[in-house]
Design an enzyme around this catalytic site. Sequence first.
Site, PDB file in Angstrom:
ATOM      1  N   GLY A   4       0.914   2.768  25.219  1.00  0.00           N
ATOM      2  CA  GLY A   4      -0.174   3.638  24.790  1.00  0.00           C
ATOM      3  C   GLY A   4      -1.006   3.119  23.653  1.00  0.00           C
ATOM      4  O   GLY A   4      -1.961   3.770  23.235  1.00  0.00           O
ATOM      5  N   SER A   5      -0.674   1.938  23.115  1.00  0.00           N
ATOM      6  CA  SER A   5      -1.495   1.408  22.015  1.00  0.00           C
ATOM      7  C   SER A   5      -2.844   0.962  22.573  1.00  0.00           C
ATOM      8  O   SER A   5      -2.979   0.666  23.764  1.00  0.00           O
ATOM      9  CB  SER A   5      -0.786   0.233  21.335  1.00  0.00           C
ATOM     10  OG  SER A   5      -0.631  -0.837  22.238  1.00  0.00           O
ATOM     11  N   GLY A  50      -4.511   1.692  12.812  1.00  0.00           N
ATOM     12  CA  GLY A  50      -4.170   1.154  14.130  1.00  0.00           C
ATOM     13  C   GLY A  50      -3.061   1.956  14.793  1.00  0.00           C
ATOM     14  O   GLY A  50      -2.558   2.939  14.243  1.00  0.00           O
ATOM     15  N   SER A  51      -2.653   1.534  15.975  1.00  0.00           N
ATOM     16  CA  SER A  51      -1.624   2.267  16.734  1.00  0.00           C
ATOM     17  C   SER A  51      -0.325   2.380  15.946  1.00  0.00           C
ATOM     18  O   SER A  51       0.230   3.473  15.789  1.00  0.00           O
ATOM     19  CB  SER A  51      -1.365   1.563  18.070  1.00  0.00           C
ATOM     20  OG  SER A  51      -2.545   1.469  18.821  1.00  0.00           O
ATOM     21  N   SER A  84       5.851  -7.742  13.222  1.00  0.00           N
ATOM     22  CA  SER A  84       5.684  -8.935  14.054  1.00  0.00           C
ATOM     23  C   SER A  84       5.769  -8.553  15.534  1.00  0.00           C
ATOM     24  O   SER A  84       5.679  -7.374  15.882  1.00  0.00           O
ATOM     25  CB  SER A  84       6.726  -9.991  13.680  1.00  0.00           C
ATOM     26  OG  SER A  84       6.428 -11.225  14.302  1.00  0.00           O
ATOM     27  N   LYS A  92       6.022 -12.009  20.878  1.00  0.00           N
ATOM     28  CA  LYS A  92       5.216 -13.189  21.226  1.00  0.00           C
ATOM     29  C   LYS A  92       5.326 -14.294  20.176  1.00  0.00           C
ATOM     30  O   LYS A  92       4.851 -15.416  20.387  1.00  0.00           O
ATOM     31  CB  LYS A  92       3.760 -12.781  21.433  1.00  0.00           C
ATOM     32  CG  LYS A  92       3.574 -11.904  22.673  1.00  0.00           C
ATOM     33  CD  LYS A  92       2.159 -11.385  22.800  1.00  0.00           C
ATOM     34  CE  LYS A  92       2.018 -10.539  24.054  1.00  0.00           C
ATOM     35  NZ  LYS A  92       2.884  -9.343  24.059  1.00  0.00           N
ATOM     36  N   LYS A 113      -4.235  -8.859  17.814  1.00  0.00           N
ATOM     37  CA  LYS A 113      -3.079  -8.878  18.713  1.00  0.00           C
ATOM     38  C   LYS A 113      -3.384  -9.240  20.164  1.00  0.00           C
ATOM     39  O   LYS A 113      -2.460  -9.494  20.941  1.00  0.00           O
ATOM     40  CB  LYS A 113      -2.405  -7.501  18.690  1.00  0.00           C
ATOM     41  CG  LYS A 113      -3.290  -6.382  19.216  1.00  0.00           C
ATOM     42  CD  LYS A 113      -2.573  -5.042  19.211  1.00  0.00           C
ATOM     43  CE  LYS A 113      -3.444  -3.975  19.842  1.00  0.00           C
ATOM     44  NZ  LYS A 113      -2.768  -2.676  19.927  1.00  0.00           N
TER      45      LYS A 113
END
Length: 640
Positions: A450-451, A292-293, A407, A410, A368
């Site tokens: 940018g993710s 992932g990012s 984490s 949010k 997410k």
Amino acid sequence: MLKNDRVRNGIKLFLDSILLSSAFIFAFMIKFEGDWEKYFRMRYVAHFLVIYIVLNLILKINKKSWRYTNSLDIFNIIMVVTFSNMIYVLAIVFLEIAKFPISLFSLMVIFEMIFLLIGRFAFRVHRTLESMQFGKKNKTERKKALIVGAGEAGEGLLRESLKNPHLKLEIIGVVDDDPKKKNMVLYGKKVLGNRFDIPRLIGEFNIDEVIIAIPSMRSKQIKEVYKLIDTEKVTIKILPSYDEILEGGSFLNQVRDVRVEDLLGRQIIKVNSRNIARGIEGKVIFITGGSGSIGSELSRQIAKYNPKKLINIDLNENSIYFLELELKRKYKDLEIISEIGNVREYEKMEYLFKKYKPEIVFHAAAHKHVPLMEHNPEEAIKNNVFGTKNIIDLADIYNAERFILVSTDKAVNPTNIMGATKRTAELLVEEKNKISKTKFMATRFGNVLGSSGSVIPLFKKLIEEKKNITVTHPEITRYFMTIPEAASLVIEAGTMSKGGEVFILDMGEPVKIMDLAKNLIKLSGLTLGEDIDIEITGLRPGEKLYEELLYDVNSAEKTENKKIFIGKLHDEDEVGNLKYLEELKGILKAHEYEKLKGVMKKVVITFKEPEEVNRKVKYSSIVGSSIEEVRVRKEKLVVS
């Protein structure tokens, strides 16, 4: 190519031999004047050239480009000439290969250095004049450019522009805020004024491109320059920060477009590389969500610190495959292993823990996307709660040294399922830390620039398609950080934690999404209201107007890194509510998904509906006018 290099190096060695022979003869002529031929023998030159050529090949002087001769090259020339003459002196004394006064060597050393340097300087002058002549012939095809910054980087750009005949830029001049530099001439280009003269100079010289050549320039100053320029007519480019500039690379090759990140008004976070190296080197590292990012950037940064093994775990086979190829190309001696697996599957995860026995676990696997998880709450709970619980339990069972949860902001006073599941994950970390020898901790930060699926790539896609940008509310704000910053925070947290903490980055002021959209439109050279518009669509399910990084802003503690703070994870009431996880399991098994939100509110007592939260007092992050002096700003947000 290799043959061409050998020919080129041979020619340079031949030219050096001619220059040194001339210097040798000239020294004899100065020393003995009209009688120099009585003392001079050609074999003296031959002896010296043999010594020089051997040292030259050892030190690879002939492989250095004459076109880019710098102070280090000059130092190397001085050294090779000095040592060559010293060896020659010893040969004369002990082997008696020549008969002339030793005092002559002082003249020989001086003239040899001068002749070699004149040869290189003449070559540079010739190439520079050639470039300038080429530039004049192709002047009509070149864009007119103005450089902002007359410092080292600005000088470097000017110097390289003279050497590059094919550069499609005609640099008109330079601007700099230092009044002492006004009217100074750098490489033939005049300092024409300060940044506030840019609009006048653009009109006066028909400038096509402005290049910001100050790597240390703050975002606030970049914004000021940016506001002075009509981006519909003039392109803005920038040199990256010193951290990003490639070592030894050409400045011209690293000039890039201004990015929205450059305008966010936050300094890049610095980490303690020594502490990180001590915590990572020689260790077996697990990264869940490894492609992932955040996970992939964790891998890139951790790989630099020489871990014993780096094991990436992810379901996305394509992404993790390409990441493995990338890392193996760059770190050939590092053992990098890619495992396809799902954190929900306890048996597979236990197999991996048993096989590799990780010492440090970075848990980045998570769902997410807020609106998507509102629609699929069961998937968020399975992955973010029970998947996390699997990894936490296994880290404890197999005696990992550290466990670091990735984490999100949010998780603070959540208004959606995704945030509530991440808060539950934090509570699981806190609960396990109390009873385990493993040190459990969490890191919390805002949106990542940018993710995949984040706001900026989505805005850019809409702009490319010439479709209107959609913003959910004119007042909505978010905290932002870059992917490398997020990863470095997570890694440093893993090295400084004592267990049971949540680490938070001082992310400065939150950014209005509306302002972000406007900046992206301007950066794209479009006009708001003519080429493209911004549409207000209304808040999505579970969406807050603002995000928070802490529950109790007054409890934050500073760390060695002045940009990282420690908050408290625990809330005794909430930790006790983890008993409701069994109820959640029952609901998931019975597929009664409509009941999930109600039970999640029992687990996370701060989980509220967004309508309630969006009308309350807004608390900012930890921010300060100076890094040393932390303060808390409180602002009221009135929603009409």
